[in-house]
Design an enzyme around this catalytic site. Structure first.
Site, PDB file in Angstrom:
ATOM      1  N   ASP A   2     -33.677 -49.070  56.057  1.00  0.00           N
ATOM      2  CA  ASP A   2     -34.968 -49.526  55.553  1.00  0.00           C
ATOM      3  C   ASP A   2     -35.576 -48.467  54.636  1.00  0.00           C
ATOM      4  O   ASP A   2     -36.103 -47.453  55.094  1.00  0.00           O
ATOM      5  CB  ASP A   2     -35.923 -49.812  56.714  1.00  0.00           C
ATOM      6  CG  ASP A   2     -37.236 -50.402  56.229  1.00  0.00           C
ATOM      7  OD1 ASP A   2     -37.303 -51.631  56.071  1.00  0.00           O
ATOM      8  OD2 ASP A   2     -38.175 -49.620  55.978  1.00  0.00           O
TER       9      ASP A   2
ATOM     10  N   TYR B 274     -40.496 -43.981  48.957  1.00  0.00           N
ATOM     11  CA  TYR B 274     -40.001 -42.926  49.831  1.00  0.00           C
ATOM     12  C   TYR B 274     -39.330 -41.805  49.046  1.00  0.00           C
ATOM     13  O   TYR B 274     -39.102 -40.721  49.589  1.00  0.00           O
ATOM     14  CB  TYR B 274     -39.015 -43.490  50.859  1.00  0.00           C
ATOM     15  CG  TYR B 274     -39.601 -44.552  51.761  1.00  0.00           C
ATOM     16  CD1 TYR B 274     -40.990 -44.756  51.842  1.00  0.00           C
ATOM     17  CD2 TYR B 274     -38.789 -45.370  52.531  1.00  0.00           C
ATOM     18  CE1 TYR B 274     -41.525 -45.729  52.662  1.00  0.00           C
ATOM     19  CE2 TYR B 274     -39.319 -46.349  53.360  1.00  0.00           C
ATOM     20  CZ  TYR B 274     -40.687 -46.539  53.412  1.00  0.00           C
ATOM     21  OH  TYR B 274     -41.215 -47.502  54.228  1.00  0.00           O
TER      22      TYR B 274
ATOM     23  N   LYS C 286     -38.490 -51.805  48.659  1.00  0.00           N
ATOM     24  CA  LYS C 286     -39.819 -52.414  48.617  1.00  0.00           C
ATOM     25  C   LYS C 286     -40.478 -52.189  47.260  1.00  0.00           C
ATOM     26  O   LYS C 286     -40.301 -51.132  46.635  1.00  0.00           O
ATOM     27  CB  LYS C 286     -40.716 -51.829  49.713  1.00  0.00           C
ATOM     28  CG  LYS C 286     -40.140 -51.940  51.120  1.00  0.00           C
ATOM     29  CD  LYS C 286     -41.072 -51.343  52.161  1.00  0.00           C
ATOM     30  CE  LYS C 286     -40.423 -51.315  53.540  1.00  0.00           C
ATOM     31  NZ  LYS C 286     -39.412 -50.259  53.672  1.00  0.00           N
TER      32      LYS C 286
ATOM     33  N   HIS D 198     -44.406 -54.172  49.375  1.00  0.00           N
ATOM     34  CA  HIS D 198     -44.725 -53.088  50.299  1.00  0.00           C
ATOM     35  C   HIS D 198     -46.125 -53.246  50.907  1.00  0.00           C
ATOM     36  O   HIS D 198     -46.310 -53.105  52.114  1.00  0.00           O
ATOM     37  CB  HIS D 198     -44.614 -51.749  49.565  1.00  0.00           C
ATOM     38  CG  HIS D 198     -44.317 -50.594  50.455  1.00  0.00           C
ATOM     39  ND1 HIS D 198     -43.594 -49.496  50.055  1.00  0.00           N
ATOM     40  CD2 HIS D 198     -44.632 -50.355  51.744  1.00  0.00           C
ATOM     41  CE1 HIS D 198     -43.484 -48.631  51.053  1.00  0.00           C
ATOM     42  NE2 HIS D 198     -44.117 -49.134  52.089  1.00  0.00           N
TER      43      HIS D 198
END
Length: 307
Positions: free
Chosen positions: A32, A37, A66, A99
């Site tokens: 994920d 990130y 996302k 997101h």
């Protein structure tokens, strides 16, 4: 979709590729991630090495990304997706979420990439008036091309989900939400499951996910790993408190994506379904709910290191 995956938020770029590789070796099949990130290139490297070494086939993996808030306008959705696809070095992404249901002002990648809440004006937030359905329709077009296998939504409330379902041609298959013993959202979960949407929980360990971010409420609510109820249940089953919290979630049909970079924790997190909690134990943990949300966009400006 596997019921247990590896969450990639906050895994440092210098170890991400190895963590992903090790996780695949242990047995993880869902990863994920997200543009925000900042480690998608390294995720792709770990995946590529595992496939090259014969540990796994691409079709056996579920790779997640996302759409970040700055790219909600239909003109920018494909730009963001293409960047993730390129960084991951893949031909398609298995699951792609919105997101947050928040449209920030568009900021080009070269100004903000890979991470941050930057909206073009220091620490000030600026927004775009982009309805969710317009963002969703742009994602549907990418899905039509076969580059997204499954569409999902993240951090959405019930009313937003209901509105989206009224206009979506491709229904969201997944809802990812903050879900732990301190924030259980039972009515939201009941509603989306009744609508045929699967729930994925993040931050299953509650405050443990936010210690390194200096979140002001971590000390106030106390660690779930040290909660007397959780500890007592763990002792009874001869498992760790982390495994109790994960099993409390998966036993109710909710998927989990715990994050860890340590091989021993990767393994215990993945292999936590060898025991079942009693109805009484499920109720005891449910009684810990205080409806406290750590990941609250309203407070992002007060916790600048959050995302």
């Amino acid at each position: 979709m596997p019921l247990v995956g590896l969450g990639l938020w906050k895994i440092p770029t210098d170890i991400t590729a190895q963590v992903v590789y090790d996780a695949i070796k242990i047995g993880y099949r869902l990863f994920d991630g997200a543009t925000e990130y900042g480690n998608e290139k390294q995720v792709g490297q770990g995946v590529k090495k595992a496939i090259a070494d014969g540990l796994v086939k691409r079709e056996e993996l579920t790779i997640v990304s996302k759409l970040w808030n700055n790219f909600h306008h239909p003109d920018n959705v494909k730009k963001a997706f293409a960047r993730s696809l390129s960084d991951l070095d893949l031909e398609y992404i298995d699951i792609y979420y919105i997101h947050f249901p928040i449209a920030f002002k568009f900021v080009p990648f070269e100004e903000r990439y890979p991470t941050g809440l930057y909206c073009g004006d220091g620490d000030n937030f600026h927004y775009e008036d982009v309805p969710i359905i317009e963002t969703w329709r742009a994602l549907e077009k990418i899905a039509d091309e076969g580059k997204i296998k499954t569409l999902g939504i993240s951090n959405f409330t019930g009313s937003l989900i209901q509105d989206l379902l009224r206009g979506a041609r491709i229904k969201p298959s997944l809802l990812q939400i903050e879900h732990h013993a301190y924030l259980q959202q039972p009515r939201l979960i009941e509603y989306v499951q009744s609508a045929g949407i699967n729930v994925v929980a993040y931050s299953t360990f509650g405050p443990a996910s936010f210690i390194e971010l200096n979140h002001p409420k971590v000390k106030e609510v106390g660690a779930l790993f040290e909660n007397a109820t959780v500890v007592e249940v763990a002792k009874k089953h001869n498992v760790t408190p982390a495994q109790v919290l994960l099993r409390w979630t998966t036993q109710r049909g909710i998927a989990v994506i715990p994050k860890s970079s340590k091989p021993e924790r990767l393994e215990t997190n993945l292999k936590h379904e060898h025991f079942d909690l009693s109805e009484e134990e499920l109720k005891q943990i449910a009684a810990l709910d205080i409806s406290y949300r750590f990941n609250d966009p309203w407070n992002w400006d007060k916790i600048p290191t959050f995302v």
